[in-house]
Design a protein around this motif. Structure first.
Motif, PDB file in Angstrom:
ATOM      1  N   ALA A 129      -8.715  -5.635  -9.720  1.00 38.32           N
ATOM      2  CA  ALA A 129      -9.417  -6.024 -10.940  1.00 38.32           C
ATOM      3  C   ALA A 129      -9.427  -4.894 -11.963  1.00 38.32           C
ATOM      4  N   GLU A 130      -9.503  -3.658 -11.494  1.00 33.15           N
ATOM      5  CA  GLU A 130      -9.563  -2.507 -12.396  1.00 33.15           C
ATOM      6  C   GLU A 130      -8.185  -2.023 -12.835  1.00 33.15           C
ATOM      7  N   GLY A 131      -7.136  -2.675 -12.340  1.00 32.41           N
ATOM      8  CA  GLY A 131      -5.786  -2.323 -12.778  1.00 32.41           C
ATOM      9  C   GLY A 131      -5.119  -1.223 -11.983  1.00 32.41           C
ATOM     10  N   ARG A 132      -5.737  -0.795 -10.893  1.00 33.80           N
ATOM     11  CA  ARG A 132      -5.100   0.235 -10.072  1.00 33.80           C
ATOM     12  C   ARG A 132      -3.784  -0.274  -9.512  1.00 33.80           C
ATOM     13  N   TYR A 133      -3.755  -1.565  -9.185  1.00 33.23           N
ATOM     14  CA  TYR A 133      -2.517  -2.224  -8.763  1.00 33.23           C
ATOM     15  C   TYR A 133      -2.313  -3.438  -9.657  1.00 33.23           C
ATOM     16  N   GLY A 134      -1.133  -3.553 -10.252  1.00 38.04           N
ATOM     17  CA  GLY A 134      -0.827  -4.661 -11.147  1.00 38.04           C
ATOM     18  C   GLY A 134      -0.014  -5.731 -10.451  1.00 38.04           C
ATOM     19  N   PRO A 135       0.241  -6.851 -11.143  1.00 33.16           N
ATOM     20  CA  PRO A 135       1.046  -7.934 -10.572  1.00 33.16           C
ATOM     21  C   PRO A 135       2.403  -7.432 -10.101  1.00 33.16           C
ATOM     22  N   GLY A 136       2.740  -7.744  -8.868  1.00 32.72           N
ATOM     23  CA  GLY A 136       4.013  -7.312  -8.316  1.00 32.72           C
ATOM     24  C   GLY A 136       3.981  -5.964  -7.631  1.00 32.72           C
ATOM     25  N   ASP A 137       2.895  -5.186  -7.836  1.00 30.44           N
ATOM     26  CA  ASP A 137       2.801  -3.872  -7.192  1.00 30.44           C
ATOM     27  C   ASP A 137       2.605  -4.017  -5.691  1.00 30.44           C
ATOM     28  N   LYS A 138       3.178  -3.090  -4.956  1.00 29.49           N
ATOM     29  CA  LYS A 138       2.997  -3.077  -3.504  1.00 29.49           C
ATOM     30  C   LYS A 138       1.723  -2.325  -3.150  1.00 29.49           C
ATOM     31  N   LEU A 139       0.928  -2.910  -2.274  1.00 32.89           N
ATOM     32  CA  LEU A 139      -0.268  -2.228  -1.788  1.00 32.89           C
ATOM     33  C   LEU A 139       0.144  -1.143  -0.796  1.00 32.89           C
ATOM     34  N   PRO A 140      -0.709  -0.154  -0.552  1.00 34.18           N
ATOM     35  CA  PRO A 140      -0.399   0.853   0.477  1.00 34.18           C
ATOM     36  C   PRO A 140      -0.156   0.187   1.829  1.00 34.18           C
ATOM     37  N   THR A 141       0.546   0.863   2.682  1.00 38.13           N
ATOM     38  CA  THR A 141       0.844   0.322   4.005  1.00 38.13           C
ATOM     39  C   THR A 141      -0.439   0.170   4.817  1.00 38.13           C
ATOM     40  N   GLU A 142      -0.360  -0.630   5.867  1.00 35.96           N
ATOM     41  CA  GLU A 142      -1.517  -0.788   6.749  1.00 35.96           C
ATOM     42  C   GLU A 142      -1.956   0.557   7.309  1.00 35.96           C
ATOM     43  N   ALA A 143      -0.990   1.401   7.629  1.00 34.91           N
ATOM     44  CA  ALA A 143      -1.323   2.709   8.191  1.00 34.91           C
ATOM     45  C   ALA A 143      -2.084   3.557   7.172  1.00 34.91           C
ATOM     46  N   ALA A 144      -1.618   3.512   5.897  1.00 37.95           N
ATOM     47  CA  ALA A 144      -2.288   4.294   4.855  1.00 37.95           C
ATOM     48  C   ALA A 144      -3.696   3.765   4.588  1.00 37.95           C
ATOM     49  N   LEU A 145      -3.842   2.450   4.591  1.00 43.05           N
ATOM     50  CA  LEU A 145      -5.163   1.863   4.355  1.00 43.05           C
ATOM     51  C   LEU A 145      -6.096   2.130   5.539  1.00 43.05           C
ATOM     52  N   ALA A 146      -5.549   2.109   6.745  1.00 40.82           N
ATOM     53  CA  ALA A 146      -6.358   2.409   7.926  1.00 40.82           C
ATOM     54  C   ALA A 146      -6.897   3.837   7.842  1.00 40.82           C
ATOM     55  N   GLU A 147      -6.064   4.745   7.364  1.00 39.66           N
ATOM     56  CA  GLU A 147      -6.501   6.141   7.202  1.00 39.66           C
ATOM     57  C   GLU A 147      -7.537   6.260   6.094  1.00 39.66           C
ATOM     58  N   ARG A 148      -7.329   5.532   4.997  1.00 42.86           N
ATOM     59  CA  ARG A 148      -8.265   5.581   3.866  1.00 42.86           C
ATOM     60  C   ARG A 148      -9.658   5.108   4.273  1.00 42.86           C
ATOM     61  N   PHE A 149      -9.718   4.011   5.039  1.00 43.72           N
ATOM     62  CA  PHE A 149     -11.015   3.438   5.379  1.00 43.72           C
ATOM     63  C   PHE A 149     -11.527   3.866   6.756  1.00 43.72           C
TER      64      PHE A 149
END
Length: 239
Positions: free
Chosen positions: A23-43
Motif C-alpha cells: 500500500a505504501e509503494g515499497r513494492y509496486g505492481p509486478g515487483d517480486k517480493l523477498p524470498t521466503e528465506a529472506a522474509l523468515a529472517e526479517r520476521f
C-alpha cells in the motif's frame, strides 16, 4: 482468527505487514517480493509461517505466485477521490485502472426512515434500489447500494437496466448534472456476504461511505452506501 492468548497469529501479522508495504509503494505492481528465506529472517519465523501469510495475500488477489520464481505483487490500492463530483468511471480511468460495474440486483421497495430523510421524501415512499459490485482491472474493490426516489425519477429503473452507469442513467431521466453534498465515512467489518463479493475474509476491515447526490436544482437524486475493501482503495479528499 486469534489464538488462545488473544494475540494476532504470526502469519496474519506477516500478511498485514506485507500488505502495508504494498500500500505504501515499497513494492509496486509486478515487483517480486523477498524470498521466503529472506522474509523468515526479517520476521524471525520459519518459512512455513511466511508461506501461510503469503497465501492469504494470494487469496485476496494482492499477490500472485509462480512455481520456481517466487511471489509477485499483483495490484496496489487504487486512489479514489471523494469530493463534490464523484464519478466512478472517471476516477478509475484517471488512476490508470480499468473500471467495471456489475449489477447484482435492481428492486423497487419502500424507503426506510433514514433513507427517506436522506432523500427528502416520506418514510414508505417508493425507491429504486440498485445493488452492485465495482471492480478495478477485474478485481472487486467495493460493494454498493444506490437508492433513487421513484416519485422524483419515475424512469430510473428502466434507465439503470439499460446502463450500469449512474451518471448515464440519471442523464436518461433528465438529470443533466449532479453533485455530492454529503459524505460520511465509517470503518466497519466485512459481513459474510460482503466478504464473499469482495473476496476477503469475514471480519476484515472495510470502509463504508454514505453519501447524498443532488441535482443542479437542489433535489436529492441518489442516496448511496458503498463498502470499500480497505486495502484496495485509498480514498482521497478533493473538490
Amino acid at each position: 482468527m486469534r489464538n488462545g492468548s488473544g494475540k494476532t497469529p504470526i502469519w496474519k501479522a506477516i500478511a498485514d505487514a506485507l500488505r502495508s508495504d504494498i500500500a505504501e509503494g515499497r513494492y509496486g505492481p509486478g515487483d517480486k517480493l523477498p524470498t521466503e528465506a529472506a522474509l523468515a529472517e526479517r520476521f524471525g519465523v520459519n518459512r512455513h509461517t511466511v508461506r501461510h501469510g503469503i497465501s492469504a495475500l494470494v487469496e485476496e488477489g494482492l499477490v500472485r505466485t509462480r512455481r520456481g520464481a517466487g511471489a509477485f505483487v499483483a495490484a496496489t490500492p487504487t486512489d479514489y477521490p471523494i469530493g463534490n463530483r464523484v464519478r466512478f468511471h472517471e476516477n478509475l480511468i484517471a488512476a490508470g485502472r480499468r473500471p467495471e460495474k456489475r449489477v447484482l440486483a435492481l428492486e423497487e421497495r419502500a424507503a426506510t426512515r433514514g433513507e427517506a430523510h436522506a432523500l427528502q421524501i416520506e418514510a414508505g415512499d417508493p425507491v429504486c434500489a440498485y445493488h452492485g459490485l465495482s471492480l478495478a482491472d477485474g478485481q472487486p474493490i467495493a460493494v454498493f447500494e444506490s437508492l433513487f426516489p421513484l416519485g422524483r425519477l419515475p424512469g430510473i429503473p428502466a434507465a439503470l437496466r439499460a446502463t450500469s452507469s449512474v451518471t448515464q442513467a440519471l442523464l436518461r431521466v433528465g438529470v443533466d448534472d449532479y453533485i455530492r453534498v454529503s459524505t460520511r465515512l465509517t470503518a466497519v467489518r466485512a459481513t459474510a456476504t460482503n466478504a464473499l463479493l469482495l473476496q476477503v475474509a469475514e471480519g476484515d476491515p472495510l470502509l463504508r461511505s454514505s453519501s447524498v447526490n443532488q441535482s443542479a436544482q437542489g433535489a436529492p437524486v441518489e442516496y448511496g452506501r458503498t463498502w470499500f475493501a480497505g486495502d484496495r482503495v485509498t480514498l482521497t479528499l478533493g473538490g
